[in-house]
Design an enzyme around this catalytic site. Structure first.
Site, PDB file in Angstrom:
ATOM      1  N   ARG A  63      12.833  67.422  81.199  1.00 37.57           N
ATOM      2  CA  ARG A  63      11.878  67.225  82.304  1.00 37.57           C
ATOM      3  C   ARG A  63      10.435  67.389  81.819  1.00 37.57           C
ATOM      4  O   ARG A  63       9.495  66.888  82.420  1.00 37.57           O
ATOM      5  CB  ARG A  63      12.182  68.172  83.483  1.00 37.57           C
ATOM      6  CG  ARG A  63      11.229  68.011  84.661  1.00 37.57           C
ATOM      7  CD  ARG A  63      11.788  68.519  85.993  1.00 37.57           C
ATOM      8  NE  ARG A  63      12.416  69.819  85.892  1.00 37.57           N
ATOM      9  CZ  ARG A  63      11.763  70.982  85.793  1.00 37.57           C
ATOM     10  NH1 ARG A  63      10.444  71.010  85.794  1.00 37.57           N
ATOM     11  NH2 ARG A  63      12.428  72.118  85.698  1.00 37.57           N
ATOM     12  N   TYR A 116       1.761  47.851  98.863  1.00 39.32           N
ATOM     13  CA  TYR A 116       3.221  47.859  98.955  1.00 39.32           C
ATOM     14  C   TYR A 116       3.636  48.804 100.100  1.00 39.32           C
ATOM     15  O   TYR A 116       3.029  49.869 100.277  1.00 39.32           O
ATOM     16  CB  TYR A 116       3.798  48.310  97.605  1.00 39.32           C
ATOM     17  CG  TYR A 116       5.259  48.635  97.681  1.00 39.32           C
ATOM     18  CD1 TYR A 116       6.181  47.688  98.122  1.00 39.32           C
ATOM     19  CD2 TYR A 116       5.727  49.894  97.340  1.00 39.32           C
ATOM     20  CE1 TYR A 116       7.533  47.986  98.221  1.00 39.32           C
ATOM     21  CE2 TYR A 116       7.072  50.200  97.431  1.00 39.32           C
ATOM     22  CZ  TYR A 116       7.970  49.248  97.880  1.00 39.32           C
ATOM     23  OH  TYR A 116       9.291  49.560  97.988  1.00 39.32           O
ATOM     24  N   ASP A 188      -2.803  49.680  90.834  1.00 38.14           N
ATOM     25  CA  ASP A 188      -1.381  49.358  90.704  1.00 38.14           C
ATOM     26  C   ASP A 188      -1.309  47.975  90.054  1.00 38.14           C
ATOM     27  O   ASP A 188      -1.628  46.964  90.686  1.00 38.14           O
ATOM     28  CB  ASP A 188      -0.728  49.376  92.090  1.00 38.14           C
ATOM     29  CG  ASP A 188       0.778  49.141  92.009  1.00 38.14           C
ATOM     30  OD1 ASP A 188       1.224  48.416  91.094  1.00 38.14           O
ATOM     31  OD2 ASP A 188       1.511  49.660  92.877  1.00 38.14           O
ATOM     32  N   LYS A 213       9.767  46.296  87.618  1.00 39.21           N
ATOM     33  CA  LYS A 213       9.442  44.882  87.744  1.00 39.21           C
ATOM     34  C   LYS A 213       9.283  44.253  86.352  1.00 39.21           C
ATOM     35  O   LYS A 213      10.242  44.228  85.605  1.00 39.21           O
ATOM     36  CB  LYS A 213       8.185  44.735  88.628  1.00 39.21           C
ATOM     37  CG  LYS A 213       8.249  45.568  89.932  1.00 39.21           C
ATOM     38  CD  LYS A 213       9.414  45.178  90.792  1.00 39.21           C
ATOM     39  CE  LYS A 213       9.566  45.864  92.136  1.00 39.21           C
ATOM     40  NZ  LYS A 213       9.303  47.252  92.324  1.00 39.21           N
TER      41      LYS A 213
HETATM   42  C1  3LM Z   1       9.062  44.976  96.319  1.00 40.79           C
HETATM   43  N1  3LM Z   1       8.089  46.861  95.268  1.00 40.79           N
HETATM   44  O1  3LM Z   1      10.014  44.204  96.456  1.00 40.79           O
HETATM   45  P1  3LM Z   1       9.647  51.314  92.777  1.00 40.79           P
HETATM   46  N2  3LM Z   1       3.988  49.228  93.605  1.00 40.79           N
HETATM   47  C2  3LM Z   1       4.223  47.936  93.893  1.00 40.79           C
HETATM   48  C3  3LM Z   1       5.527  47.531  94.222  1.00 40.79           C
HETATM   49  O2  3LM Z   1       5.724  46.244  94.492  1.00 40.79           O
HETATM   50  C4  3LM Z   1       6.569  48.487  94.278  1.00 40.79           C
HETATM   51  C5  3LM Z   1       6.275  49.821  93.981  1.00 40.79           C
HETATM   52  C6  3LM Z   1       4.967  50.161  93.637  1.00 40.79           C
HETATM   53  C7  3LM Z   1       9.233  46.333  95.762  1.00 40.79           C
HETATM   54  C8  3LM Z   1      10.410  47.020  95.768  1.00 40.79           C
HETATM   55  S1  3LM Z   1      11.237  47.101  98.349  1.00 40.79           S
HETATM   56  C9  3LM Z   1      12.423  48.199  98.944  1.00 40.79           C
HETATM   57  C10 3LM Z   1      11.574  46.842  96.621  1.00 40.79           C
HETATM   58  C11 3LM Z   1       3.108  46.965  93.856  1.00 40.79           C
HETATM   59  C12 3LM Z   1       7.953  48.100  94.639  1.00 40.79           C
HETATM   60  C13 3LM Z   1       7.323  50.874  93.984  1.00 40.79           C
HETATM   61  O3  3LM Z   1       9.624  52.734  93.229  1.00 40.79           O
HETATM   62  O4  3LM Z   1       9.961  51.180  91.326  1.00 40.79           O
HETATM   63  O5  3LM Z   1      10.466  50.439  93.681  1.00 40.79           O
HETATM   64  O6  3LM Z   1       8.122  50.776  92.858  1.00 40.79           O
HETATM   65  O7  3LM Z   1       7.898  44.611  96.607  1.00 40.79           O
END
Ligand code: 3LM
Length: 398
Positions: A63, A116, A188, A213
């Site tokens: 951790r 998001y 972001d 992503k």
């Molecule tokens: C999506 N987005 O389908 P995770 N910042 C951005 C993002 O697009 C996302 C995160 C942070 C999507 C996920 S929706 C239930 C699925 C610009 C995620 C957060 O925690 O790794 O999902 O990232 O747009």
């Protein structure tokens, strides 16, 4: 583990493959070993005590740091031109560790007009439970940003392109506003990946990724990254990362390291395919509007060319027949998969108002530019003729 930091003269694809790792010192293994261990043995009590006291470097407990995860962090830091990076269990773990790491009760966060859905959810939670307020702002020019600041603004937080409207924020402009006033600028960079956009080079302080992503790229890992100045990253590592504990598993770090090796070729193909799909949709009689920074008619086309090295793999669009037509079309697709997430080699399509941004109240969604009929497409790296063929047949049902 021997660390290899290729010089700044190397290109982005070389860095993505070689930065942060040369070979395993014990065996010469070319691939990064997966250090699947929770803890590390101290050769003596004194050694353990020194590591805890920060008087000696070395691993303690996963951790607090893990060699496989460390290679990933070094690689992303090199790609983002950051002094340091931290890996997290998800993009949201990275967003929350950074925001909670930087703010105090009474602070204010100025955000881009769209965010998001879960980032928006986190901001609401910060407002309701922890007394950290925020507002959303188009940030179309410097004056608008300056007028939207409060005396207690701690962070300017932006997505660019914004998920899912594809609106852009001028990164040089917010970096200048932030620097002049001692306000952190946090970007972001998920939609671009460090291959297409490097906010720190443009003057911003910190970068966040949902590594789920483009960094991973294959739809098989949920992960996050934050990158920025060493001092800030050290602080976050020792506070909101260590004590909230949203760390990345070594196996997932390995998958991201593997994904990064092909980042350049994947991103080139994503951009090429998305451009062709955007042009196809633009010319289609049933399509009302297409939002893609690579279209000369896109309102911020000039800004896109100035701060991005490519226009990315995501776009959104609306059909003339609105939501009902969109649903009919989406249900008829076979190659393009109905799924949230983006940045995968597979093409993914989703409906923001009922899916990724359903947590945002309808009125706020409309202010963000997310109409009920808006559809988001993350264009994969398949043969583009096949993708266009799939969209074309589905559009006959719209
Ligand atoms: C999506 N987005 O389908 P995770 N910042 C951005 C993002 O697009 C996302 C995160 C942070 C999507 C996920 S929706 C239930 C699925 C610009 C995620 C957060 O925690 O790794 O999902 O990232 O747009």
């Amino acid at each position: 583990m021997r660390v290899n930091q290729p010089g700044a003269e190397y290109g982005r694809s070389t860095q993505a493959i070689h930065a942060g790792y040369d070979r395993d010192p014990a065996t010469g293994a070319l691939a990064v070993p997966i250090y699947q261990t929770s803890t590390f043995v101290f050769s003596s009590v004194a050694e353990g005590a020194k590591r805890f006291a920060g008087e000696e470097s070395g691993y303690i407990y996963s951790r607090l740091g893990n060699p496989t995860v460390h290679v990933l962090e070094q690689k992303v830091a090199a790609l983002e031109k950051a002094e340091a990076a931290l890996a997290f269990a998800s993009g949201m773990a990275a967003v929350s560790a950074v925001l909670l790491g930087l703010v105090r009760t009474g602070d204010y966060i100025l955000c881009s007009k769209g965010l998001y859905g879960c980032t928006y959810g986190l901001l609401r939670l910060l407002r309701e439970r922890f007394g950290v307020d925020y507002s959303l702002c188009h940030m179309k020019d410097e004056q608008e940003v300056i007028h939207s600041l409060q005396p207690n603004t701690r962070i300017i937080y932006v997505e660019t392109p914004v998920n899912p409207t594809m609106e852009l924020v001028d990164l040089r402009m917010i970096a200048k506003v932030g620097k002049e006033r001692g306000i952190y600028t946090v970007v972001d960079n998920t939609f671009m990946s460090p291959y297409l956009q490097r906010p720190i080079e443009l003057g911003c302080d910190l970068v966040i990724h949902s590594a789920t992503k483009y960094i991973g790229g294959h739809g098989d890992v949920v992960a996050g990254i934050a990158a920025g100045p060493q001092k800030l990253m050290d602080e976050i590592r020792m506070t909101t990362q260590k004590d909230m504990g949203g760390i990345l598993a070594p196996m997932d770090a390995y998958l991201l390291i593997r994904g990064l090796k092909t980042l350049g070729v994947r991103m080139d193909r994503h951009c090429e395919n998305a451009q062709k799909v955007a042009e196809f949709l633009c010319a289609h009689p049933k399509v009302a509007q297409v939002f893609y920074p690579g279209l000369p008619g896109f309102p911020q086309y000039e800004l896109a060319k100035k701060q991005m090295d490519g226009f990315g793999g995501c776009l959104s669009f609306e059909l003339k027949g609105g939501l009902d037509a969109g649903i009919r079309m989406m249900n008829r697709l076979s190659l393009c998969k109905r799924a949230v997430s983006l940045g995968d080699v597979d093409t993914l399509i989703q409906h923001p108002a009922s899916m990724t941004h359903s947590i945002v109240p309808a009125e706020e969604r409309r202010k963000m530019g997310i109409t009920d009929g808006l559809i988001r497409l993350s264009v994969g790296i398949e043969d583009v003729e096949d993708l266009i063929g799939d969209l074309e047949q589905a559009l006959t049902f719209a």
